[in-house]
Design an enzyme around this catalytic site. Structure first.
Site, mmCIF file in Angstrom:
data_model
loop_
_atom_site.group_PDB
_atom_site.id
_atom_site.type_symbol
_atom_site.label_atom_id
_atom_site.label_comp_id
_atom_site.label_asym_id
_atom_site.label_seq_id
_atom_site.Cartn_x
_atom_site.Cartn_y
_atom_site.Cartn_z
ATOM 1 N N ASN A 135 0.820 -1.218 0.000
ATOM 2 C CA ASN A 135 0.000 0.000 0.000
ATOM 3 C C ASN A 135 0.851 1.264 0.000
ATOM 4 O OD1 ASN A 135 -2.573 1.547 0.474
ATOM 5 N ND2 ASN A 135 -1.418 2.125 2.309
ATOM 6 N N ASP A 193 1.577 6.699 0.275
ATOM 7 C CA ASP A 193 0.802 5.685 -0.449
ATOM 8 C C ASP A 193 1.249 5.576 -1.903
ATOM 9 O OD1 ASP A 193 -0.724 5.835 1.931
ATOM 10 O OD2 ASP A 193 -2.475 5.113 0.829
ATOM 11 N N ASP A 223 -0.496 -6.948 3.281
ATOM 12 C CA ASP A 223 -0.842 -5.928 4.246
ATOM 13 C C ASP A 223 -1.851 -4.929 3.658
ATOM 14 O OD1 ASP A 223 -0.189 -4.642 6.854
ATOM 15 O OD2 ASP A 223 0.525 -3.001 5.599
ATOM 16 N N HIS A 227 -6.823 -0.837 1.431
ATOM 17 C CA HIS A 227 -6.416 0.565 1.403
ATOM 18 C C HIS A 227 -5.648 0.967 0.153
ATOM 19 C CE1 HIS A 227 -7.817 1.291 5.456
ATOM 20 N NE2 HIS A 227 -7.239 0.159 5.828
ATOM 21 N N GLU A 258 -4.930 -9.104 4.520
ATOM 22 C CA GLU A 258 -5.449 -8.445 5.716
ATOM 23 C C GLU A 258 -6.505 -7.421 5.300
ATOM 24 O OE1 GLU A 258 -3.870 -5.370 9.195
ATOM 25 O OE2 GLU A 258 -3.335 -5.094 7.104
#
Ligand code: CA
Length: 507
Positions: A135, A193, A223, A227, A258
């Site tokens: 991410n 990001d 991970d 997002h 996740e």
């Protein structure tokens, strides 16, 4: 005469050795795929320190592999998969902000150490998956530094497009930077990001995945899956693409994501081909602890069936990745107070079809809550021998250790560690328990959680009283049982007697 006797003894010994070696390398280790495995999550810096600098490292994990799976079965837990927290170079202790996706953080060792870890793990039938943090990068990553340089010096943009720079602050999570611009950093200013719309970046991501799969990892723990973009549709597109990229390199890759959220948010991600952690079942307010606290096993069995069916509807190959706690949640020994309930909860989550994940130290009742560092303290190997025990992460306010360490618990048949070992040993006799299809069996007693996968029936008594019920399936035999109180589970005719907090496996 004497010689003949010796020959017979020698031949017998050879035959036994042949049988044992068959068990070790042929039968037990034959099926080499990360689907259908009990996993163990290692926070690398806190597991085992091999060189005395106080920090856990890769050689330390290699040194402790027999603890995780020693095919002889001696002094071993019996897990067949490891999730390593991030091992790439990073300026933080947790390393969820990477500065180089292609190497090993020197604090943890070298690439040779990693290759040795993979080889030694595979010898023991253990697969390794590594944490991949896509991410964001570290603000110190050369890509981000190059992006800032391009902006500062008005260069042709290349790395600039790897990130999300804007001319105005587009809400929270944006930070001012050079050239009067802002950059997106959802979690922290030092974790900018990445912009997955950029084709050059996607090519890098594909190279990174290939690099580690070629090194021999069985897959990745992914991970912050939800997002990557702010829109679910774009996230799903990205992860479908990533699954394809990995499968091209390794057909049976195991990818577990996740999505730290509720079931409604998690489920669509199964449709991308990912497997997902089961957050709704985990933690103090999750399905498992609620069932253990209330003693309602029937509702738990219904939930297990329903959740598995929902996964299967979305993705027949999707794996339910159940856990009690991880590096971000309070440790389960903090909410499962009574020893019997720790054991019952362990039997429940480890026997739910799928790939369960044991958070390191959970098997010895380590505690830790509050700030993140408290949940990631040193693995407690022994009460007396401090060899290999790491220091705690800086800032830790949790100095509690379990009453007994690994070596003391090995010697105690009533310990939590011994119970974990018994659960996994019993489970290893029934590969069907890993299968994702599961049915709730109605035994007309709310204290019992009864589920069936394949030909195997698992029954837990969630109450503090013995329960006798009619067998939900005819013709099954008792394969084994687990009982925190030591009281024996029994079959008699078509009735089964299950002591308090105990588990019976029938097949
Ligand atoms: Ca070290």
């Amino acid at each position: 005469m004497q010689n003949k006797k010796v020959t017979i003894i020698l031949l017998t010994l050879l035959f036994v050795a042949f049988l044992l070696s068959g068990c070790a390398s042929g039968i037990q280790l034959s099926e080499h795929t990360a689907a259908n495995r009990n996993f163990y999550q290692i926070f690398v810096g806190s597991f085992y320190d091999s060189d005395g600098d106080g920090l856990g490292d890769l050689r330390g994990i290699t040194h402790k592999l027999d603890y995780l799976n020693n095919p002889s079965g001696k002094d071993t837990l019996g897990v067949r998969g490891i999730w390593l927290s991030p091992i790439n170079p990073s300026p933080t202790y947790h390393k969820y902000d990477v500065t180089d996706y292609y190497s090993i953080d020197p604090a943890f060792g070298t690439m040779e150490d990693f290759e040795e870890l993979i080889a030694e793990a595979n010898k023991r039938g253990i697969d390794i998956i590594i944490d991949l943090v896509l991410n964001h990068t570290s603000s110190q990553h050369p890509w981000f530094l190059a992006a800032l340089d391009e902006i500062r010096n008005d260069k042709e943009p290349f790395y600039r497009d790897f990130y999300n720079f804007t001319e105005t602050r587009s809400g929270s999570g944006y930070y001012p930077t050079v050239g009067g611009l802002f950059y997106e950093a959802h979690f922290w200013s030092e974790m900018p990001d990445l912009n997955m719309d950029n084709e050059n970046l996607r090519a890098e991501i594909a190279d990174i995945a290939k690099f580690w799969l070629d090194k021999g990892v069985a897959g990745f723990r992914l991970d912050a899956v939800m997002h990557i973009y702010r829109s679910e549709a774009q996230n799903l597109e990205f992860w479908s693409w990533f699954v394809d990229v990995c499968k091209e390199v390794k057909d049976d890759v195991f990818l577990v994501g996740e999505v730290w959220s509720n079931e409604m948010t998690i489920m669509p991600y199964f449709e991308t081909g990912l497997s997902l952690f089961n957050f709704p079942f985990a933690n103090h307010d999750g399905t498992i602890n609620k069932a253990v606290s209330s003693g309602n096993g029937e509702r738990l069995a219904q939930e297990i069936e329903r959740y598995a069916a929902e996964i299967y509807r979305r993705s027949p190959s999707g794996i339910n990745c159940v856990f009690l706690s991880n590096h971000d949640t309070g440790r389960s020994a903090g909410f499962l107070i009574e020893p019997e309930k720790k054991k019952l909860a362990a039997a429940i989550y480890l026997m739910i079809p799928g790939n369960p994940f044991i958070y390191y130290g959970e098997e010895i009742g380590m505690t830790g809550a509050g700030i993140d560092e408290n949940k990631r303290t040193a693995m407690f190997w022994s009460n007396t021998d401090k060899t290999g025990i790491t220091r705690n992460p800086h800032n830790t306010t949790n100095n509690r250790t379990p009453e007994f360490g690994v070596s003391e618990q090995f010697d105690d048949p009533d310990s939590l560690l011994s119970y974990y070992r018994q659960i996994l040993a019993l489970k290893s006799k029934h590969p069907d328990i890993f299968d994702g299809r599961v049915t709730w069996l109605n035994v007309e007693n709310s204290g019992i959680c009864a589920i069936q996968t394949g030909d195997v029936v698992v029954m837990h008594n969630l109450t503090d009283e013995s329960i006798e019920v009619a067998l939900p399936v005819s013709g099954v035999k008792m394969s084994g049982f687990l009982s925190p109180t030591g009281e024996v589970a029994k079959l008699s005719g078509d009735m089964i007697f299950i002591p308090p907090y105990a588990t019976a496996v029938l097949g």
